[in-house]
Scaffold this active site. Structure first.
Site: not given
Length: 682
Positions: A559, A572
């Site tokens: 990501s 996250y």
């Protein structure tokens, strides 16, 4: 009875082909052909014209369509007998058939066209039933044919398919008015009739009569007494052993050309391999041309019991593979002449392991599976022949003439070029939705077989259906935090396709919370799935790939948050940073094995995302103060390109990394974020 119109003749032919081809007792997949003759009107002269419709080159009787039929003018086809130069030059007649086509001609005429056109019968079937080939390959074939059928079926000695064989069968038809068909030595059967129904009836009568003859006359244990040391392992142990051996075998048989594998442990295979005589029978090889063109002249057979230590079995397989390649080269050199095509590859197509089963290989899953099915046909043939006589296939030199036939070479040359990921097996985690679904679709479209791994196995099965079924993909349910379930997923891949050489670590989830509201459970959940899960998947992938010895690719879908420090995202972002550094660490460690490890860093992918649909989208929208339905556009507007990132964009980046152009790239991350300066790699 009125002669059928061309439309009726074609309809009856297709119906007969479908009925005969749908039953494996009648003929093997893509094996055999059928024809019909009728009178049409020539659109140029308006005169009656005798025509023949016959299954063209390639295709399958069970699924035959009108577009798969070759259409020929019968008078021109039969006039070829006047210019036939003899058996030594009969291959020239194949090109001559092009001058006999009617209109656009339909499909390309097959080598068996003469068999149908020269026989004086309105309908002809040529089939490869196991029972018929059992008689055709029996040492006492001519005598057994007379005993089985009387004067209704005539023995025709082995002759390579072609124009001369058509002449031979036509002569039998003329000289034996009571006959309804022939047994072709070493090959199969041909039957005929004046109506489509009569032809089908005669074909089925020959097949069922042969089956009954073998049942009634056959002796027990045609493969010899069972050897207790080669008895089948219990199913669970058998599959575990097969999964351990499959990547090794796949690596070996991919020495010349990469292959996809198929595993088969049906009772017929295990019974054959338990028999005392299986080494001698396998060494004789297959006989029917349809069989050995797909299975090669003979298989590789492991000569150890299934209980031998795995390391010993692996080492012995390597020795046997080396010996097999040398023997195949000698076979080629023994029979090749200055006109023979170059040797295509010396690796086996079929590998037999007593007590475990059969591994078959090909350029794709369907080809591998069909090769295995053909070898099962060969086992059935050996069973029948050995039960009433002695199995005696055609001579090795004849097999070579067909395997390296110039017509077969031309047929191979007409095959479309392989897709970039042909023969590669990809395992995609989180493959049932969002980026995983798009990646599975892209990799499959580029030629890969795909293992779709997801906790939601029903959704994963839907993806498999979308991809085209079990010849293209399989679904696996797995909790990636569980070592045993991860290992089981790779075992499924090994049993389904022979191994894995492309892994996409995509599975993920997220909870967006400020630091003080983030619980240890939140932290553990995200790190367990993404950091621990991708570690477990990569570890198992590396084990399989190094065992196979052909390198591979591991791609992490990380990501932009792995490098971008955003608020309310500690669990996250940290998990994604862990994944990002795994890419670098594993690239450094696995390079010596030819395994490349790279990553993709997408921005938020909203459409189709399981993460965003599961609450993450609402949390992020609340954080940014926008409606959840506007989140994708919000992300787009903060980028340099002002474009929303879609699952297909991420899948395209994955393909770019593994598609063959970036062979010297490892340890890198590809941003797919439409340009987020704060996430630029430094």
């Amino acid at each position: 009875m009125n002669e059928p119109t061309p439309e009726q003749a074609v309809s009856e032919l297709l119906d007969r082909a479908h009925q005969l081809g749908s039953d494996p007792r009648n003929t093997n997949y893509a094996g055999g052909n059928a024809s019909a003759k009728a009178t049409g009107t020539d659109p140029v002269t308006a005169r009656p014209e005798r025509l023949m419709w016959v299954k063209g080159s390639g295709g399958d009787l069970g699924t035959l369509k009108e577009s798969g039929l070759a259409v020929l003018r019968l008078d021109r086809m039969r006039s070829l007998t006047e210019v036939y130069p003899g058996v030594e030059r009969e291959d020239e007649m194949v090109e001559a058939l092009d001058h006999c086509l009617y209109g656009k001609g339909g499909a390309a005429p097959s080598i068996d066209t003469a068999m149908h056109g020269l026989v004086e019968a309105e309908h002809v079937d040529h089939l490869h039933p196991d029972a018929g080939i059992a008689l055709a390959t029996a040492a006492d074939g001519p005598q057994l044919t007379r005993e089985c059928f009387g004067d209704k079926v005539v023995w025709v000695p082995w002759r390579r398919p072609g124009f001369q064989l058509g002449l031979d069968i036509a002569a039998v038809r003329r000289e034996n008015p009571n006959a309804v068909g022939v047994v072709l030595g070493g090959h199969g059967i041909t039957a005929w009739g004046e109506t489509s129904a009569q032809c089908q009836e005669n074909s089925l009568w020959i097949i069922r009569t042969a089956e009954q003859f073998l049942r009634e006359r056959g002796r027990p244990e045609p493969f010899g007494p069972p050897v207790s040391a080669n008895a089948a392992l219990p199913a669970e142990q058998r599959h575990e052993r097969a999964a351990a051996l499959a990547p090794v075998i796949r690596g070996l048989v991919s020495t010349d050309n990469p292959q996809v594998g198929h595993y088969d442990d049906r009772d017929a295979v295990l019974e054959f391999l338990a028999g005392e005589n299986h080494p001698q029978l396998t060494d004789l090889g297959t006989s029917c041309p349809d069989h050995f063109l797909r299975t090669k002249v003979r298989p590789l057979v492991l000569d150890l019991p299934p209980t031998a230590p795995l390391e010993e079995a692996v080492e012995r397989l390597r020795e046997l593979h080396s010996a097999y390649r040398q023997r195949y080269r000698e076979y080629y050199q023994r029979h090749a002449d200055e006109n023979s095509p170059a040797m295509r590859g010396a690796d086996p197509t079929i590998v037999l392991v007593p007590g475990v089963g059969m591994f078959s290989f090909g350029k794709d899953k369907q080809t591998a599976r069909v090769a295995g099915e053909f070898y099962v046909n060969a086992i059935n043939v050996m069973h029948g022949a050995e039960s009433v006589s002695r199995y005696q296939p055609i001579e090795e030199s004849e097999k070579f003439r067909i395997e390296y036939w110039s017509l077969e070479e031309a047929k191979l040359a007409r095959m479309p070029a392989p897709k970039p990921l042909a023969t590669r097996v990809a395992l995609v985690t989180g493959g049932a939705s969002g980026i995983g679904r798009a990646t599975a679709h892209r990799l499959c479209a580029e030629g890969a077989c795909v293992v779709v791994v997801d906790r939601d196995v029903e959704s994963a099965r839907q993806i498999v259906d979308e991809l085209g079924g079990s010849d293209r993909a399989v679904a696996v349910a797995a909790d990636l935090t569980d070592e045993d379930e991860v290992s089981a997923a790779f075992r499924t891949a090994a049993l389904s396709f022979g191994g894995v050489d492309l892994v996409v670590n995509n599975a993920g989830l997220s909870v967006s919370k400020p630091l003080l509201e983030t619980s240890t459970a939140d932290w553990d959940t995200q790190h367990d799935v993404m950091a621990r899960g991708s570690f477990l998947v990569s570890r198992e992938a590396a084990r399989v790939m190094t065992f196979e010895g052909r390198g591979g690719d591991i791609v992490y879908v990380a990501s932009k948050n792995s490098v971008f420090a955003g608020q309310n995202n500690v669990a996250y972002g940290s998990a994604k940073a862990d994944q990002a550094h795994q890419v670098r660490l594993l690239a450094a460690e696995l390079g010596e094995h030819g395994i490349r490890v790279n990553g993709v860093n997408p921005d938020g992918v909203v459409r189709g995302s399981g993460i965003f649909a599961g609450g993450w989208g609402a949390q992020r929208a609340a954080h940014y103060g926008v409606r959840e339905s506007e989140l994708g556009e919000f992300y787009a507007q903060r980028t340099l390109l002002k474009r929303e990132v879609l699952p297909e964009n991420v899948a395209a980046a994955v393909f770019a990394l593994v598609g063959g152009d970036l062979t010297h790239t490892t340890g890198t991350h590809v941003p797919v974020d439409s340009g987020v300066p704060a996430a630029f790699l430094r």
